[in-house]
Design a protein around this motif. Structure first.
Motif, PDB file in Angstrom:
ATOM      1  N   PRO A 392       0.795  -1.233   0.000  1.00 46.74           N
ATOM      2  CA  PRO A 392       0.000   0.000   0.000  1.00 46.74           C
ATOM      3  C   PRO A 392       0.819   1.271   0.000  1.00 46.74           C
ATOM      4  O   PRO A 392       0.319   2.322  -0.368  1.00 46.74           O
ATOM      5  CB  PRO A 392      -0.829  -0.117   1.282  1.00 46.74           C
ATOM      6  CG  PRO A 392      -0.040  -1.040   2.160  1.00 46.74           C
ATOM      7  CD  PRO A 392       0.611  -2.006   1.231  1.00 46.74           C
ATOM      8  N   LEU A 393       2.091   1.208   0.407  1.00 45.36           N
ATOM      9  CA  LEU A 393       2.883   2.430   0.503  1.00 45.36           C
ATOM     10  C   LEU A 393       3.860   2.602  -0.647  1.00 45.36           C
ATOM     11  O   LEU A 393       4.556   3.604  -0.728  1.00 45.36           O
ATOM     12  CB  LEU A 393       3.668   2.451   1.822  1.00 45.36           C
ATOM     13  CG  LEU A 393       2.818   2.411   3.085  1.00 45.36           C
ATOM     14  CD1 LEU A 393       3.715   2.412   4.309  1.00 45.36           C
ATOM     15  CD2 LEU A 393       1.859   3.582   3.124  1.00 45.36           C
ATOM     16  N   VAL A 394       3.935   1.641  -1.548  1.00 51.28           N
ATOM     17  CA  VAL A 394       4.937   1.703  -2.603  1.00 51.28           C
ATOM     18  C   VAL A 394       4.797   2.945  -3.461  1.00 51.28           C
ATOM     19  O   VAL A 394       5.766   3.594  -3.820  1.00 51.28           O
ATOM     20  CB  VAL A 394       4.858   0.435  -3.486  1.00 51.28           C
ATOM     21  CG1 VAL A 394       5.585   0.634  -4.803  1.00 51.28           C
ATOM     22  CG2 VAL A 394       5.491  -0.723  -2.752  1.00 51.28           C
ATOM     23  N   THR A 395       3.541   3.308  -3.799  1.00 49.67           N
ATOM     24  CA  THR A 395       3.361   4.424  -4.705  1.00 49.67           C
ATOM     25  C   THR A 395       3.807   5.743  -4.090  1.00 49.67           C
ATOM     26  O   THR A 395       3.922   6.736  -4.791  1.00 49.67           O
ATOM     27  CB  THR A 395       1.887   4.538  -5.118  1.00 49.67           C
ATOM     28  OG1 THR A 395       1.068   4.522  -3.942  1.00 49.67           O
ATOM     29  CG2 THR A 395       1.490   3.374  -6.016  1.00 49.67           C
ATOM     30  N   GLN A 396       4.045   5.761  -2.774  1.00 50.81           N
ATOM     31  CA  GLN A 396       4.539   6.987  -2.164  1.00 50.81           C
ATOM     32  C   GLN A 396       6.063   7.079  -2.237  1.00 50.81           C
ATOM     33  O   GLN A 396       6.637   8.085  -1.871  1.00 50.81           O
ATOM     34  CB  GLN A 396       4.090   7.042  -0.698  1.00 50.81           C
ATOM     35  CG  GLN A 396       2.571   7.064  -0.535  1.00 50.81           C
ATOM     36  CD  GLN A 396       2.159   7.080   0.915  1.00 50.81           C
ATOM     37  OE1 GLN A 396       2.946   7.402   1.788  1.00 50.81           O
ATOM     38  NE2 GLN A 396       0.906   6.738   1.178  1.00 50.81           N
ATOM     39  N   ASP A 397       6.708   6.031  -2.651  1.00 51.10           N
ATOM     40  CA  ASP A 397       8.170   6.035  -2.705  1.00 51.10           C
ATOM     41  C   ASP A 397       8.664   6.065  -4.137  1.00 51.10           C
ATOM     42  O   ASP A 397       9.021   7.105  -4.637  1.00 51.10           O
ATOM     43  CB  ASP A 397       8.706   4.811  -1.949  1.00 51.10           C
ATOM     44  CG  ASP A 397       8.440   4.916  -0.462  1.00 51.10           C
ATOM     45  OD1 ASP A 397       9.118   5.716   0.178  1.00 51.10           O
ATOM     46  OD2 ASP A 397       7.556   4.221   0.041  1.00 51.10           O
ATOM     47  N   GLY A 398       8.678   4.931  -4.844  1.00 53.64           N
ATOM     48  CA  GLY A 398       9.202   4.952  -6.189  1.00 53.64           C
ATOM     49  C   GLY A 398       8.750   3.775  -7.014  1.00 53.64           C
ATOM     50  O   GLY A 398       8.874   2.625  -6.587  1.00 53.64           O
ATOM     51  N   VAL A 399       8.176   4.050  -8.169  1.00 53.24           N
ATOM     52  CA  VAL A 399       7.817   3.024  -9.139  1.00 53.24           C
ATOM     53  C   VAL A 399       8.452   3.413 -10.465  1.00 53.24           C
ATOM     54  O   VAL A 399       8.267   4.532 -10.948  1.00 53.24           O
ATOM     55  CB  VAL A 399       6.288   2.887  -9.297  1.00 53.24           C
ATOM     56  CG1 VAL A 399       5.961   1.824 -10.349  1.00 53.24           C
ATOM     57  CG2 VAL A 399       5.639   2.530  -7.971  1.00 53.24           C
ATOM     58  N   ILE A 400       9.218   2.487 -11.031  1.00 51.47           N
ATOM     59  CA  ILE A 400       9.904   2.728 -12.291  1.00 51.47           C
ATOM     60  C   ILE A 400       9.451   1.667 -13.277  1.00 51.47           C
ATOM     61  O   ILE A 400       9.529   0.466 -12.979  1.00 51.47           O
ATOM     62  CB  ILE A 400      11.435   2.674 -12.115  1.00 51.47           C
ATOM     63  CG1 ILE A 400      11.874   3.724 -11.090  1.00 51.47           C
ATOM     64  CG2 ILE A 400      12.155   2.861 -13.431  1.00 51.47           C
ATOM     65  CD1 ILE A 400      13.276   3.507 -10.559  1.00 51.47           C
ATOM     66  N   ALA A 401       8.949   2.088 -14.419  1.00 47.82           N
ATOM     67  CA  ALA A 401       8.458   1.158 -15.438  1.00 47.82           C
ATOM     68  C   ALA A 401       9.213   1.402 -16.728  1.00 47.82           C
ATOM     69  O   ALA A 401       9.363   2.553 -17.162  1.00 47.82           O
ATOM     70  CB  ALA A 401       6.959   1.343 -15.651  1.00 47.82           C
ATOM     71  N   CYS A 402       9.694   0.319 -17.333  1.00 47.58           N
ATOM     72  CA  CYS A 402      10.513   0.424 -18.540  1.00 47.58           C
ATOM     73  C   CYS A 402       9.986  -0.492 -19.627  1.00 47.58           C
ATOM     74  O   CYS A 402       9.409  -1.545 -19.339  1.00 47.58           O
ATOM     75  CB  CYS A 402      11.961   0.027 -18.257  1.00 47.58           C
ATOM     76  SG  CYS A 402      12.691   0.817 -16.828  1.00 47.58           S
ATOM     77  N   SER A 403      10.213  -0.099 -20.862  1.00 51.55           N
ATOM     78  CA  SER A 403       9.866  -0.956 -21.983  1.00 51.55           C
ATOM     79  C   SER A 403      10.361  -0.330 -23.270  1.00 51.55           C
ATOM     80  O   SER A 403      10.752   0.838 -23.309  1.00 51.55           O
ATOM     81  CB  SER A 403       8.349  -1.171 -22.065  1.00 51.55           C
ATOM     82  OG  SER A 403       8.043  -2.044 -23.124  1.00 51.55           O
TER      83      SER A 403
END
Length: 586
Positions: A392-403
């Motif tokens: 639940p708290l991940v989106t407050q820290d860092g999400v990196i998406a690559c493609s």
């Protein structure tokens, strides 16, 4: 100062960068590294071979190292680490570990949630460590929605909605990880609920008015540890509860028997202190990296290890969850502590759901080839959604998406749901193809080049896909099926010609289907070329052996589907050949 240091990379990583012969950052690295170091969520679109993996691995390793170093310096012994002295009568609902709108009376044993349609929860003052069998009672004093159970300090106060807590609700449902299953019976005002925790046999269950229900959950042994110990927990929505922890204020209405002990009289209690909110867990991961295939897991893990290997005090602990790795070794590493985890979604979600992979300290999630994941509606897309429900708290820290391809509706929806004002780093397109890459298109015309007719009857020729076996093939005509078959045979001839004309000593050959890969591998062997095949029907061991053999030069040619080979990094490959039948020919 190296070129990478200008983008914020610390000097300690210079040796690792030099070992990879990186002189200057690529275009995607120049954009992505400052963005990630600056704390931004990032969506990265760049061609395969553009340095995309290094663009996220390098800053992630640096951030994890800096945070671990800062946390370790803060983890000095203080008086708060001395176990406080409390008596059983001191055990109560914790006013300092609750939702602000949960009302608790002066005794600390009665609570109410008075805000309609909102859940409010709290934990008890101490967690239970080691072995033993424990019990507490809850009486419903005001009818409404409520839930009782057990939760670690890492759990949400909305017990049963993550993988660190267990709940039993008034509608007759048990809950864990946001999964609600029928259990026992419903309860209402004046019902007395018994909450049982057996740390010897690792089981949890409940009772109602003295009637025991079956075991609800078999739990992981980590819940015996101080870092993951379970606290009594309650949750209210427009309801009221009275809790008896067995501290002497009143006898139990329904004594548990069978060797069970009141929670308040447990010998090994981890008493909560204000500093618990700031306690740094140095054992659970800070970053999880998702890759679609075993080969990409290993490749990214090697990149992470290259960078992490030059950093000391503290050392960065990394683990690969690739298929084929020893599960017992993986579990030992997770128990002793790690910082960065690299794996496929299925492995990672399974370990999270079984409680083997703790997520309470997670600060970064990296998803490579995200469009490929999201396109798999029944597999990876669902697994990623399951994982984010546990974080639940991940989106407050860092999400990196690559493609290589980010511009589609599913990726946009993912960004809207899980990312916080992401920075789009879009280097996809013809203008970003390296100047060192040259494209040559070889036109294959079975109507003009009739050598396929003779080759078809030779013992050495490229086997076709047999879809024309029932067709009437008429060489020398413009018949559609005849020309289609001829084109497939000619492509094998042209592949060998290109190898000989350009003196190829190493090349990757891409085929559209797994069957074409197998046929091309066999055809190359017939022509005395060493070749290995890489596609989804080959076992993990075969794929790994093929890739390693190609990297080490034992195989001149690697034949693979573009899906399996997507994102693979193999140094020193001068040629790539795409062996695909165009749609117009079908």
């Amino acid at each position: 100062m190296t070129a990478f240091e200008e983008f914020g990379i610390i000097p300690e990583l210079s040796d690792a960068i030099d070992s990879l012969n990186w002189t200057l950052p690529t275009a995607v690295q120049s954009e992505a590294i400052p963005a990630i170091l600056g704390g931004a969520d990032a969506l990265i679109a760049a061609e395969t071979g553009s340095g995309k993996t290094g663009a996220f691995c390098l800053p992630i390793v640096q951030i994890v190292w800096e945070r671990r170093k800062a946390a370790k310096s803060q983890a000095t012994p203080t008086t708060s680490e001395v176990t406080p002295t409390f008596s059983p009568s001191d055990y109560c609902i914790n006013r300092e570990d609750r939702d602000v709108s949960l009302q608790i009376d002066r005794t600390g044993l009665n609570c109410e949630g008075r805000v309609g349609k909102e859940w409010h929860g709290a934990r008890g003052r101490g967690g239970l460590v080691g072995g033993g069998k424990y019990y507490y009672e809850v009486t419903v004093t005001r009818d409404g929605l409520c839930r009782v159970g057990w939760a670690t300090l890492a759990a949400s106060l909305k017990i049963g909605t993550d993988f660190e807590s267990f709940g039993y609700g008034g509608t007759g449902k048990k809950s864990y990880g946001k999964v609600f299953d029928n259990y026992g019976t419903s309860f209402t005002t004046n019902d007395v609920l018994g909450c049982f925790l057996d740390l010897d046999d690792l089981k949890i269950w409940w009772s109602k008015n003295g009637e025991h229900f079956p075991t609800a959950y078999s739990i992981d042994r980590k819940f015996r540890d101080s870092a993951h110990c379970l606290f009594p927990a309650v949750l209210c929505q427009n309801s009221g509860l009275s809790v008896n922890f067995g501290g002497g204020h009143a006898p139990f209405r329904h004594p548990p028997g069978n060797g069970f002990q009141a929670v308040a009289k447990a010998a090994n209690i981890k008493w909560w202190t204000p500093e618990e909110r700031d306690t740094v867990d140095l054992t659970t991961p800070l970053c999880v990296i998702l890759e679609p295939t075993r080969e990409l897991v290993q490749q990214t893990f090697q990149n992470i290890q290259t960078f992490a290997g030059v950093l000391k005090e503290p050392e960065i602990r990394c683990i690969s969850l690739a298929a084929g790795e020893s599960m017992s070794q993986i579990l030992r590493t997770l128990e002793t502590g790690c910082d960065i985890v690299v794996g496929t979604p299925s492995r990672i979600v399974d370990l999270i759901q079984t409680g083997k992979l703790a997520t309470k300290s997670l600060q970064f999630v990296v998803i490579d080839e995200i469009d490929q994941f999201l396109a798999d509606k029944n597999g990876s897309a669902g697994q990623i959604a399951t994982m984010f429900r546990a974080l639940p708290l991940v989106t407050q820290d860092g999400v990196i998406a690559c493609s290589a391809t980010l511009h589609n509706h599913e990726v946009t929806r993912f960004a809207d749901r899980h990312m916080n004002f992401p920075q789009w780093i879009d280097l996809k397109g013809a203008d970003c193809v390296s100047a060192d890459v040259h494209h040559v298109v070889c036109h294959v015309d079975a109507a003009e080049d009739k050598q396929w007719i003779r080759q078809k009857h030779q013992p050495i020729h490229l086997e076709d896909d047999h879809i024309h076996d029932s067709d009437q093939i008429r060489p020398g005509t413009q018949d559609r099926e005849t020309l289609s078959l001829g084109t497939k045979i000619l492509k094998g001839i042209y592949v060998v010609r290109a190898i000989q004309a350009l003196k190829m000593d190493k090349a990757i050959i891409f085929c559209r289907t797994k069957q074409q890969c197998d046929h091309m591998e066999h055809f190359l062997h017939q022509n005395n070329f060493t070749a290995a095949c890489l596609h989804g029907d080959r076992s993990a061991e075969e794929r790994q052996a093929s890739l390693e053999g190609f990297r080490k030069g034992q195989m001149r040619f690697l034949v693979c589907t573009d899906v399996v080979a997507r994102g693979l990094d193999v140094q020193g490959v001068p040629f790539g050949r795409e062996f695909i039948i165009k749609t117009a020919e079908k």
